[in-house]
Design a protein around this motif. Structure first.
Motif, PDB file in Angstrom:
ATOM      1  N   LEU A   1      28.504 -73.548  13.403  1.00 55.45           N
ATOM      2  CA  LEU A   1      29.588 -74.333  12.884  1.00 55.45           C
ATOM      3  C   LEU A   1      29.007 -74.945  11.635  1.00 55.45           C
ATOM      4  CD1 LEU A   1      32.246 -75.533  12.632  1.00 55.45           C
ATOM      5  CD2 LEU A   1      31.633 -77.653  13.938  1.00 55.45           C
ATOM      6  N   ILE A   2      27.701 -75.794  11.536  1.00 53.79           N
ATOM      7  CA  ILE A   2      27.307 -76.185  10.591  1.00 53.79           C
ATOM      8  C   ILE A   2      26.942 -75.329   9.379  1.00 53.79           C
ATOM      9  CG2 ILE A   2      25.369 -77.722   9.440  1.00 53.79           C
ATOM     10  CD1 ILE A   2      25.437 -79.013  12.356  1.00 53.79           C
ATOM     11  N   ALA A   3      26.412 -74.190   9.812  1.00 48.71           N
ATOM     12  CA  ALA A   3      26.103 -73.013   8.848  1.00 48.71           C
ATOM     13  C   ALA A   3      27.256 -72.764   8.114  1.00 48.71           C
ATOM     14  CB  ALA A   3      25.340 -72.011   9.458  1.00 48.71           C
ATOM     15  N   GLU A   4      28.209 -72.394   8.705  1.00 48.40           N
ATOM     16  CA  GLU A   4      29.556 -71.855   8.229  1.00 48.40           C
ATOM     17  C   GLU A   4      30.301 -72.608   7.225  1.00 48.40           C
ATOM     18  OE1 GLU A   4      32.559 -69.133   7.605  1.00 48.40           O
ATOM     19  OE2 GLU A   4      30.733 -68.708   8.460  1.00 48.40           O
TER      20      GLU A   4
ATOM     21  N   ARG B   1      30.998 -72.285   3.492  1.00 48.84           N
ATOM     22  CA  ARG B   1      32.339 -72.497   2.760  1.00 48.84           C
ATOM     23  C   ARG B   1      32.291 -73.400   1.915  1.00 48.84           C
ATOM     24  NH1 ARG B   1      36.890 -71.223   7.056  1.00 48.84           N
ATOM     25  NH2 ARG B   1      36.106 -69.052   7.881  1.00 48.84           N
ATOM     26  N   THR B   2      31.614 -74.712   1.779  1.00 53.43           N
ATOM     27  CA  THR B   2      31.795 -75.787   0.825  1.00 53.43           C
ATOM     28  C   THR B   2      30.627 -75.762  -0.162  1.00 53.43           C
ATOM     29  OG1 THR B   2      30.392 -77.071   2.376  1.00 53.43           O
ATOM     30  CG2 THR B   2      32.773 -77.453   2.556  1.00 53.43           C
ATOM     31  N   GLU B   3      29.519 -74.752   0.030  1.00 51.99           N
ATOM     32  CA  GLU B   3      28.789 -74.535  -0.813  1.00 51.99           C
ATOM     33  C   GLU B   3      27.666 -75.789  -0.901  1.00 51.99           C
ATOM     34  OE1 GLU B   3      30.132 -73.327  -4.843  1.00 51.99           O
ATOM     35  OE2 GLU B   3      31.250 -71.418  -3.904  1.00 51.99           O
ATOM     36  N   MET B   4      27.859 -76.495   0.311  1.00 52.77           N
ATOM     37  CA  MET B   4      26.808 -77.539   0.532  1.00 52.77           C
ATOM     38  C   MET B   4      25.586 -76.938   1.104  1.00 52.77           C
ATOM     39  SD  MET B   4      29.056 -80.331   2.633  1.00 52.77           S
ATOM     40  CE  MET B   4      29.535 -81.698   1.649  1.00 52.77           C
ATOM     41  N   SER B   5      24.437 -77.965   0.954  1.00 54.78           N
ATOM     42  CA  SER B   5      23.358 -77.718   1.430  1.00 54.78           C
ATOM     43  C   SER B   5      23.339 -77.969   2.887  1.00 54.78           C
ATOM     44  CB  SER B   5      22.029 -78.594   0.941  1.00 54.78           C
ATOM     45  OG  SER B   5      22.299 -80.142   1.384  1.00 54.78           O
ATOM     46  N   GLY B   6      22.548 -77.113   3.728  1.00 49.96           N
ATOM     47  CA  GLY B   6      22.423 -77.227   5.010  1.00 49.96           C
ATOM     48  C   GLY B   6      22.406 -78.569   5.575  1.00 49.96           C
ATOM     49  N   THR B   7      21.774 -79.426   4.955  1.00 43.66           N
ATOM     50  CA  THR B   7      21.222 -80.777   5.451  1.00 43.66           C
ATOM     51  C   THR B   7      22.542 -81.555   5.064  1.00 43.66           C
ATOM     52  OG1 THR B   7      19.104 -80.724   4.883  1.00 43.66           O
ATOM     53  CG2 THR B   7      19.939 -82.698   5.177  1.00 43.66           C
ATOM     54  N   ALA B   8      23.445 -81.528   3.872  1.00 39.88           N
ATOM     55  CA  ALA B   8      24.356 -82.333   3.727  1.00 39.88           C
ATOM     56  C   ALA B   8      25.574 -81.736   4.388  1.00 39.88           C
ATOM     57  CB  ALA B   8      25.021 -81.951   2.258  1.00 39.88           C
ATOM     58  N   ALA B   9      25.647 -80.504   5.096  1.00 43.41           N
ATOM     59  CA  ALA B   9      26.700 -80.065   5.955  1.00 43.41           C
ATOM     60  C   ALA B   9      26.490 -80.395   7.336  1.00 43.41           C
ATOM     61  CB  ALA B   9      26.688 -78.551   5.905  1.00 43.41           C
TER      62      ALA B   9
END
Length: 94
Positions: free
Chosen positions: A6-9, A13-21
């Motif tokens: 879920l975090i990776a998706e 989709r939001t073009e955020m970094s993995g850490t920010a997501a």
């Protein structure tokens, strides 16, 4: 789908970094959890409602020994799907 997926998706989709997501998803879950602990209901229009249901104390039976045991009162989280989510999962055929 697991939390990591879920975090990776979400990141994709939001073009955020993995850490920010990861931080964003965890923050949303923390907010929902905190509000439920306070006894509040959390409604997300079109998605659904998170709430707390009270379960009364009752008697149960130990399956190993058959003896009667007391099960204490408790609260349990509940989710009720909203109309938009239900419609997405069960599309009407024309």
């Amino acid at each position: 789908m697991k939390k990591g997926e879920l975090i990776a998706e979400f990141a994709k989709r939001t073009e955020m970094s993995g850490t920010a997501a990861n931080s964003a998803v965890n923050t949303i879950l923390e907010i929902i959890t905190e509000r439920l602990k306070k006894g509040d209901t959390v409604g997300i229009t079109g998605f659904g409602t998170f709430s707390i249901t009270k379960r009364a104390a009752r008697k149960g039976r130990n399956p190993a020994t058959g003896e009667v045991i007391k099960i204490g009162a408790s609260k349990t989280p509940r989710f009720s799907a909203g109309a938009t989510l239900k419609a997405a999962v069960n599309p009407r055929k024309k």
